[in-house]
Motif scaffolding. Structure first.
Motif, PDB file in Angstrom:
ATOM      1  N   UNK A  65      22.051  47.502  59.630  1.00  0.00           N
ATOM      2  CA  UNK A  65      23.211  46.919  58.960  1.00  0.00           C
ATOM      3  C   UNK A  65      22.702  46.356  57.641  1.00  0.00           C
ATOM      4  N   UNK A  66      23.251  46.852  56.535  1.00  0.00           N
ATOM      5  CA  UNK A  66      22.784  46.414  55.224  1.00  0.00           C
ATOM      6  C   UNK A  66      23.966  46.072  54.327  1.00  0.00           C
ATOM      7  N   UNK A  67      23.671  45.361  53.268  1.00  0.00           N
ATOM      8  CA  UNK A  67      24.686  44.950  52.303  1.00  0.00           C
ATOM      9  C   UNK A  67      24.399  43.535  51.838  1.00  0.00           C
ATOM     10  N   UNK A  68      25.152  43.109  50.853  1.00  0.00           N
ATOM     11  CA  UNK A  68      24.979  41.770  50.292  1.00  0.00           C
ATOM     12  C   UNK A  68      25.252  40.689  51.337  1.00  0.00           C
ATOM     13  N   UNK A  69      24.860  39.477  51.014  1.00  0.00           N
ATOM     14  CA  UNK A  69      25.157  38.325  51.866  1.00  0.00           C
ATOM     15  C   UNK A  69      26.662  38.104  51.947  1.00  0.00           C
ATOM     16  N   UNK A  85      19.036  40.726  56.583  1.00  0.00           N
ATOM     17  CA  UNK A  85      19.496  39.711  55.638  1.00  0.00           C
ATOM     18  C   UNK A  85      19.920  40.390  54.341  1.00  0.00           C
ATOM     19  N   UNK A  86      20.994  39.908  53.747  1.00  0.00           N
ATOM     20  CA  UNK A  86      21.475  40.476  52.491  1.00  0.00           C
ATOM     21  C   UNK A  86      20.902  39.804  51.262  1.00  0.00           C
ATOM     22  N   UNK A 144      26.508  50.379  55.728  1.00  0.00           N
ATOM     23  CA  UNK A 144      26.372  49.671  54.456  1.00  0.00           C
ATOM     24  C   UNK A 144      27.683  48.952  54.160  1.00  0.00           C
ATOM     25  N   UNK A 145      27.653  47.633  54.289  1.00  0.00           N
ATOM     26  CA  UNK A 145      28.852  46.804  54.187  1.00  0.00           C
ATOM     27  C   UNK A 145      29.113  46.331  52.762  1.00  0.00           C
ATOM     28  N   UNK A 146      30.405  46.233  52.443  1.00  0.00           N
ATOM     29  CA  UNK A 146      30.840  45.502  51.263  1.00  0.00           C
ATOM     30  C   UNK A 146      32.118  44.759  51.641  1.00  0.00           C
ATOM     31  N   UNK A 147      32.454  43.754  50.841  1.00  0.00           N
ATOM     32  CA  UNK A 147      33.640  42.928  51.056  1.00  0.00           C
ATOM     33  C   UNK A 147      34.788  43.555  50.268  1.00  0.00           C
ATOM     34  N   UNK A 191      30.871  45.663  46.143  1.00  0.00           N
ATOM     35  CA  UNK A 191      31.103  47.107  46.062  1.00  0.00           C
ATOM     36  C   UNK A 191      30.161  47.730  45.031  1.00  0.00           C
ATOM     37  N   UNK A 192      30.064  47.119  43.865  1.00  0.00           N
ATOM     38  CA  UNK A 192      29.207  47.661  42.809  1.00  0.00           C
ATOM     39  C   UNK A 192      27.739  47.699  43.229  1.00  0.00           C
ATOM     40  N   UNK A 193      27.338  46.830  44.124  1.00  0.00           N
ATOM     41  CA  UNK A 193      25.950  46.759  44.572  1.00  0.00           C
ATOM     42  C   UNK A 193      25.618  47.817  45.631  1.00  0.00           C
ATOM     43  N   UNK A 194      26.603  48.571  46.077  1.00  0.00           N
ATOM     44  CA  UNK A 194      26.368  49.628  47.079  1.00  0.00           C
ATOM     45  C   UNK A 194      25.291  50.597  46.602  1.00  0.00           C
ATOM     46  N   UNK A 195      25.322  50.966  45.333  1.00  0.00           N
ATOM     47  CA  UNK A 195      24.352  51.950  44.823  1.00  0.00           C
ATOM     48  C   UNK A 195      22.912  51.446  44.948  1.00  0.00           C
ATOM     49  N   UNK A 196      22.702  50.147  44.745  1.00  0.00           N
ATOM     50  CA  UNK A 196      21.357  49.580  44.912  1.00  0.00           C
ATOM     51  C   UNK A 196      20.913  49.666  46.372  1.00  0.00           C
ATOM     52  N   UNK A 197      21.833  49.373  47.271  1.00  0.00           N
ATOM     53  CA  UNK A 197      21.501  49.465  48.701  1.00  0.00           C
ATOM     54  C   UNK A 197      21.232  50.909  49.114  1.00  0.00           C
TER      55      UNK A 197
END
Length: 191
Positions: A11-15, A63-64, A84-87, A94-100
């Motif tokens: 499970x990945x993605x920002x905090x 951890x995000x 890969x989660x986003x809010x 959402x924009x940070x998805x590419x980094x993940x």
């Protein structure tokens, strides 16, 4: 019941996008109550029956926060699945998805099944104007990059079972394709 399969899923993605809430709901089947931020990683297994097969998902909640990235990226190794989660209400996540995605492709299995997960569907259902990016745009991005897509609410449980089924279905497809590739006879060519 037939044979069992086991898959490592990260499970990945920002905090604060709902990874830990999903983890609690998926493993314990309870509504999360203000989960604490994950420090490093947490791990648990979930068994489900899919097409008369017992499937074990070894789920790693990472951890995000950027400060834990070196620790969490090591757990990406040998992962067959990634959520890969986003809010849905936060454009930055959402924009940070590419980094993940770069991290996932850099560390996980080559044939990893990746599902982009838009969380907090309950908020969007209550007020469509809270949606940070049109659903069609996200679906097109996923199609262009050969990714799967699901929207869920960890608060209400909406879409959770469908997400797990989508993931398991694609893990099984990838497993069959990998076996078929390994069984193909190698061509000896001499020039």
């Amino acid at each position: 019941m037939q044979q069992t399969s086991s898959y490592k899923v990260i499970l990945v993605g920002d905090s604060k996008v709902g990874k830990s809430s999903f983890f609690i709901r998926a493993i314990k089947n309870i509504t999360p109550q203000q989960p604490k931020s994950t420090i490093g990683v947490e791990y648990a297994s979930k068994q489900i029956v899919y097409k008369e097969q017992l499937i074990t998902l070894k789920i790693w909640d990472t951890a995000g926060s950027e400060k834990y990235k070196s620790v969490t990226s090591n757990h990406f190794r040998q992962s067959q699945g990634a959520l890969l989660f986003y809010d849905l209400t936060d454009l930055y996540t959402y924009e940070n998805i590419q980094n993940w995605l770069k991290d996932i492709h850099g560390y996980a299995d080559e044939s990893v099944a990746i599902v982009i997960v838009g969380n907090k569907l309950d908020l969007v259902n209550d007020a469509q104007n809270l949606r940070c990016i049109p659903q069609e745009k996200v679906q097109q991005m996923c199609k262009d990059q050969n990714l799967l897509y699901a929207e869920i609410s960890t608060k209400t449980g909406e879409g959770i079972n469908e997400l797990i089924e989508l993931l398991v279905k694609n893990l099984q497809i990838n497993k069959i394709q990998n076996v078929q590739q390994q069984e193909r006879p190698r061509q000896n060519c001499c020039y």
